[in-house]
Design an enzyme around this catalytic site. Sequence first.
Site, PDB file in Angstrom:
ATOM      1  N   CYS A  52      12.659   5.233  -7.960  1.00 40.93           N
ATOM      2  CA  CYS A  52      11.955   5.296  -6.669  1.00 40.93           C
ATOM      3  C   CYS A  52      11.385   4.618  -5.871  1.00 40.93           C
ATOM      4  O   CYS A  52      11.751   5.394  -4.501  1.00 40.93           O
ATOM      5  CB  CYS A  52      10.663   5.314  -7.774  1.00 40.93           C
ATOM      6  SG  CYS A  52      10.382   6.187  -9.590  1.00 40.93           S
ATOM      7  N   HIS A 109       3.443   4.295  -4.262  1.00 43.20           N
ATOM      8  CA  HIS A 109       4.754   3.105  -5.013  1.00 43.20           C
ATOM      9  C   HIS A 109       5.025   2.070  -3.450  1.00 43.20           C
ATOM     10  O   HIS A 109       6.784   2.179  -4.151  1.00 43.20           O
ATOM     11  CB  HIS A 109       5.236   4.431  -5.670  1.00 43.20           C
ATOM     12  CG  HIS A 109       5.933   3.145  -6.788  1.00 43.20           C
ATOM     13  ND1 HIS A 109       7.340   3.691  -7.554  1.00 43.20           N
ATOM     14  CD2 HIS A 109       5.731   1.907  -7.723  1.00 43.20           C
ATOM     15  CE1 HIS A 109       7.322   2.948  -8.550  1.00 43.20           C
ATOM     16  NE2 HIS A 109       6.783   2.090  -8.313  1.00 43.20           N
TER      17      HIS A 109
END
Length: 412
Positions: free
Chosen positions: A70, A98
Site C-alpha cells: 500500500c 496511510h
Amino acid sequence: MAHRPFITYFIVYLTIHKISTKQPHILLIVADDYGFHDIGYHNRDFQTPNLDKLALGGVRLENYYVQPICTPTRSQLLSGRYQLKEAGYSTHAVGKWHLGFYKDDYIPTNRGFDSFFGFLTGGETYYTHYLCYDNKCGTDMRDMTHPTDAYNGTYSTTLFAEKAIDVINNHDEDKPLFLYVPFQAVHAPMEVPEKYMEPYRHINDKFRRMVACMDEAVGNITEAMTKRGFWDDTVLVFTTDNGGEIAAGGNNYPLRGWKHSLWDGGMHAVGFVHSKLIGSQMTGSATMELMHVTDWFPTLVKLAKGNLNGTKPLDGFDQWATISWIPPPEYGLPVRDAHEQTTGLNAKNLWLFNIMKDPTEQHDMSETEPGIVTKMLDKLRDYQKSAVPCVYPKPDPRSDPAKLGGFWGPWE
Ligand SMILES: *[C@@H]1O[C@H](CO)[C@@H](O)[C@H](O)[C@H]1NC(C)=O
Ligand SMILES: *[C@@H]1O[C@H](CO)[C@@H](O)[C@H](O)[C@H]1NC(C)=O
C-alpha cells in the site's frame, strides 16, 4: 512514439486543444488490495456493474503497474500533491491515508488537502474503526484534524461515499475539484452489510460482497457528480494500490502471485480512466502501453495545468496522450472464469519472463537468455546507486492511543 502514424499527432493536437480551455475536475479512486481478477470485466463471476460501465466506457489500462504494497503506491501517487492546490484546485481526501502521521505536519490537511475525512493508519475494522497494532489499540477516524468516535457502527464504504458526496455537493462550481477517495475496501477484515448478500446467495463469499458495496459507492459518487453537472468535465482514475491479498479473499488470476510479492499478481494492477475528455475512438478500448502508478502525478498535474517545476525529479511520465489516443492493440489478457491461482515459492531468486508473451510467468528464460539477465541486473545496480534506503524506525511508545485519548494520531 517514433513509429506512430501522422494521424496520431493530428488527433493529439485536437485533444490538447480541447482540454486546454478548462481545468477538469479530477476524481481519483483507490481500492485497497483489489486483485486483478476481482472485477467484472476480468471475471464474469464478479458483479461490478458500475465499475464495468465506467471501465468499458473509458480506457482500461491492461499493462498497468503499481507497487506490491500500500504505502509505496500511495506515496508515489501523491508525492507533491501541493501542485494541484497551486493550480487553483479545491482539494479533498476521503478515506484511508496511510502516509504517515507521527506529527501534525504529516496529516492530510498539512499535505495539500483543504479537507480530510477518514483514517490515518493502514487498516482497521469497518464498523467500529478500531485498530490494534503492536499491542496498542485505538480508534482511528478523523474529521479534518479532529479524532472522532461519532461514526462507531457506520460501515466505512458507505460513510466515505457519503462524505465524498458532501464534498461534491458543497463544491463551489467555479473552481476545479480534486477529489481523492482511497476506500478502505476491500482490505481485510472481511466485514460487509447483509444487504450485499443478494447477488451472491449461492456462495459464502464476503469478499465479493465487499466489492459489490464498493461498486455501489463508486456509482453513488459518480451520480452525485452527474447531478451537479460536473461529470462531463471530469477525469476519473480508478486504481488498486497493489495486487489482491489472496489470504483475504483477493484473486489475481491469471497472474502469478499476491500482495507483497514481486510476481505480476502483486503489481500488475486493475486500473482504468473514464472521461468525456477522452476521444471517442479510444472510448471502450484497452491499452497495452506500459503505465506505472508514478505516472499519475505528472499526468494529472499536466491535465490540471499545474506546474511541475517545483517538484523533485520525477520518475513518472505524463501519459495523457497514451490514454487518450493510442489505438487499441489486439493483445490482451483473456477474460476467464474463476480458477485456481498459481502459487508456490522455492529457493530460486532470479527469473526472467517475457511478460508480453507469457503474462502468467510460467516459462523462466533466465538460463537461455543470460545476456538479457546481465543487462537487467546492470540496470538494477544503476537504479540502486541512487536509491534511498528504507527506514523502519522502532515502534515509538508515545504513539500508544491509550496516551492520546484512545485515538490513533500524531504524538510528536
Ligand atoms: C463502538 O461500539 C461498540 C458496540 O456498541 C462498543 O462495544 C465499542 O466499545 C465502541 N467503541 C468505541 C471506541 O466507543
Ligand atoms: C448508495 O446510495 C443509496 C441511495 O441513497 C444508498 O441507499 C446506499 O446505501 C448507497 N451505497 C453506498 C455504498 O454508499
